[in-house]
Design a protein around this motif. Structure first.
Motif, short mmCIF file in Angstrom:
data_model
loop_
_atom_site.label_atom_id
_atom_site.label_comp_id
_atom_site.label_asym_id
_atom_site.label_seq_id
_atom_site.Cartn_x
_atom_site.Cartn_y
_atom_site.Cartn_z
N ASN A 32 0.89 -1.12 0.05
CA ASN A 32 0.15 -0.11 -0.15
C ASN A 32 0.86 1.29 0.08
O ASN A 32 0.55 2.13 -0.89
N SER A 35 2.46 1.85 -3.22
CA SER A 35 1.41 2.14 -4.24
C SER A 35 1.14 3.53 -4.23
O SER A 35 0.93 4.22 -5.18
N GLU A 36 0.90 4.09 -2.90
CA GLU A 36 0.32 5.34 -2.43
C GLU A 36 1.71 6.17 -2.90
O GLU A 36 1.40 7.54 -3.37
N THR A 39 1.75 6.68 -6.85
CA THR A 39 0.57 7.48 -7.20
C THR A 39 1.08 8.98 -7.14
O THR A 39 0.71 9.81 -8.10
N THR A 109 -7.00 8.22 -8.95
CA THR A 109 -8.11 7.34 -8.55
C THR A 109 -7.41 6.15 -7.72
O THR A 109 -8.35 5.40 -7.48
N LYS A 110 -6.34 5.93 -7.93
CA LYS A 110 -5.66 4.84 -7.21
C LYS A 110 -5.64 5.23 -5.53
O LYS A 110 -5.41 4.24 -4.92
N LYS A 112 -7.63 5.18 -2.94
CA LYS A 112 -9.03 4.77 -2.75
C LYS A 112 -9.72 5.44 -1.66
O LYS A 112 -10.89 5.30 -1.42
N SER A 113 -8.92 5.85 -0.42
CA SER A 113 -9.24 6.40 0.46
C SER A 113 -9.31 8.03 0.66
O SER A 113 -9.35 8.38 1.78
N SER A 135 -15.15 9.36 -9.82
CA SER A 135 -14.89 8.18 -9.25
C SER A 135 -14.25 8.00 -7.86
O SER A 135 -13.87 6.87 -7.34
N LEU A 136 -13.73 9.16 -7.32
CA LEU A 136 -13.48 9.59 -6.11
C LEU A 136 -14.56 9.39 -5.12
O LEU A 136 -14.92 10.17 -4.36
N LYS A 137 -15.21 8.03 -4.84
CA LYS A 137 -16.48 8.01 -4.10
C LYS A 137 -16.22 8.20 -2.63
O LYS A 137 -17.45 8.27 -2.16
N ASN A 138 -14.95 8.30 -2.10
CA ASN A 138 -15.16 8.21 -0.73
C ASN A 138 -14.62 10.03 -0.18
O ASN A 138 -14.58 10.19 0.81
#
Length: 339
Positions: A32, A35-36, A39, A109-110, A112-113, A135-138
């Motif tokens: 994680n 990945s963060e 990004t 968009t990666k 997710k939080s 798409s940034l649903k949070n």
């Protein structure tokens, strides 16, 4: 001896399971974190930062980079705040020195939080608002105000049902005999009814001329909306009354500098929570309702620059329990302030 052997075997099994879980957990967290970080680096690569404002964006401790906030224990990015701290109209040189522009990469968009995104008062120079923001649903907070986006606001913003704060306001600026305004617009406003968590909506100087009178009915569906800012949105015609008044949490309504040719919207008298009303610089006509003076929480009332009529002394006899600022100038009132 047999019991001791069995006990030893159980301890060994538990040790193995615990070690595996711990290793997998650390691997997961490690993945994680990688990945963060990747990004954020990709996101930065799309931006133009001529004054090296993001100079801290290097090394592995990305949670300490300028504008980044992470979840405490996991290193998951939850906030990106890259707003320009200098309003353009005050000191242009300061604004320019902190200005970001360029491309907003879809790798965002990666994250997710991600709950908080602020890119306000930068200069994306007529670029459309990216579709992938929907798409940034949070997201709980999204501020793109004064960032020079243009085009139609994506209707897939209706997917952001967790959003509590949305500011897409454009700017009207005048400096050095040059006036600039952003060219954002909405074609269909129906998607806004899906923003059921919204508390703050800022769309000043966004072109809503194609929306017609639907804006009242649609926004009336937002159950906990507390602030509504639609100044200079090219709204016109009458201010319609909703089929039922659902604005039970509304504290602020600002719809000045539009093109309303309308009576005062008396349905506002049923919104007892209102603390501020601004319908200045329109073409309201008819009488100012005396019931305005009975709204229990009203502190600010701006009706300047209309064609409203009424007896000022009658109006001022009402209780006006909490009023702090009252501007009724530029209308067609009569009577005395004090009798």
């Amino acid at each position: 001896m047999e019991r001791i052997s069995i006990l030893g075997f159980i301890v060994a099994i538990l040790y193995f399971i615990t070690t595996e879980l711990a290793c997998n957990g650390y691997t997961h967290i490690g993945n994680n974190i990688q990945s963060e970080q990747e990004t954020l680096i990709d996101f930065k690569s799309g931006l133009k930062d001529p004054n090296n404002r993001l100079s801290s964006w290097k090394g592995s401790n990305y949670c300490y980079w300028q504008g980044i906030t992470c979840e405490k224990d996991t290193g998951i990015v939850i906030s990106i705040d890259l707003h320009n701290p200098y309003p353009r109209e005050n000191v242009y040189e300061n604004w320019s020195s902190m200005n970001l522009s360029g491309e907003i990469r879809p790798s965002l968009t990666k994250l997710k939080s991600l709950k908080y995104l602020d890119l306000s008062f930068n200069s994306f120079k007529g670029m459309p608002i990216p579709q992938f923001f929907g798409s940034l649903k949070n997201l709980l907070y999204l501020n793109l105000s004064g960032a020079e986006f243009s085009g139609t606001i994506p209707s897939n913003f209706g997917n952001l049902s967790n959003l509590q704060y949305l500011d897409l306001s454009s700017e009207i600026l005048s400096y050095d005999d040059f006036e600039y305004f952003n060219d954002l617009s909405i074609g269909n406003i129906e998607w806004m009814a899906s923003l059921v968590s919204l508390k703050y909506l800022g769309m000043d100087y966004v072109n809503l001329s194609s929306v017609g009178s639907e804006w009242v009915e649609v926004l009336n569906k937002l159950p906990i909306l507390t602030e509504l800012h639609l100044d200079g949105c090219s709204l016109f015609g009458s201010i319609p009354s909703p089929s039922f008044v659902n604005f039970t949490s509304l504290l602020v309504i600002s719809i000045n500098s539009n093109q309303f040719i309308s009576m005062f919207p008396e349905w506002l008298l049923n919104v007892s929570s209102l603390g501020s009303i601004d319908i200045s610089y329109n073409q309201l006509h008819g009488r100012i309702p005396l019931g305005l003076g009975e709204l229990p929480n009203l502190q600010y009332l701006y009706l300047f620059g209309n064609y409203l009529e009424g007896n000022i002394s009658q109006l001022l006899r009402k209780s006006w329990k909490k009023i702090e600022f009252l501007n009724l100038g530029g209308n067609e009132l009569h009577g005395k302030f004090f009798s």
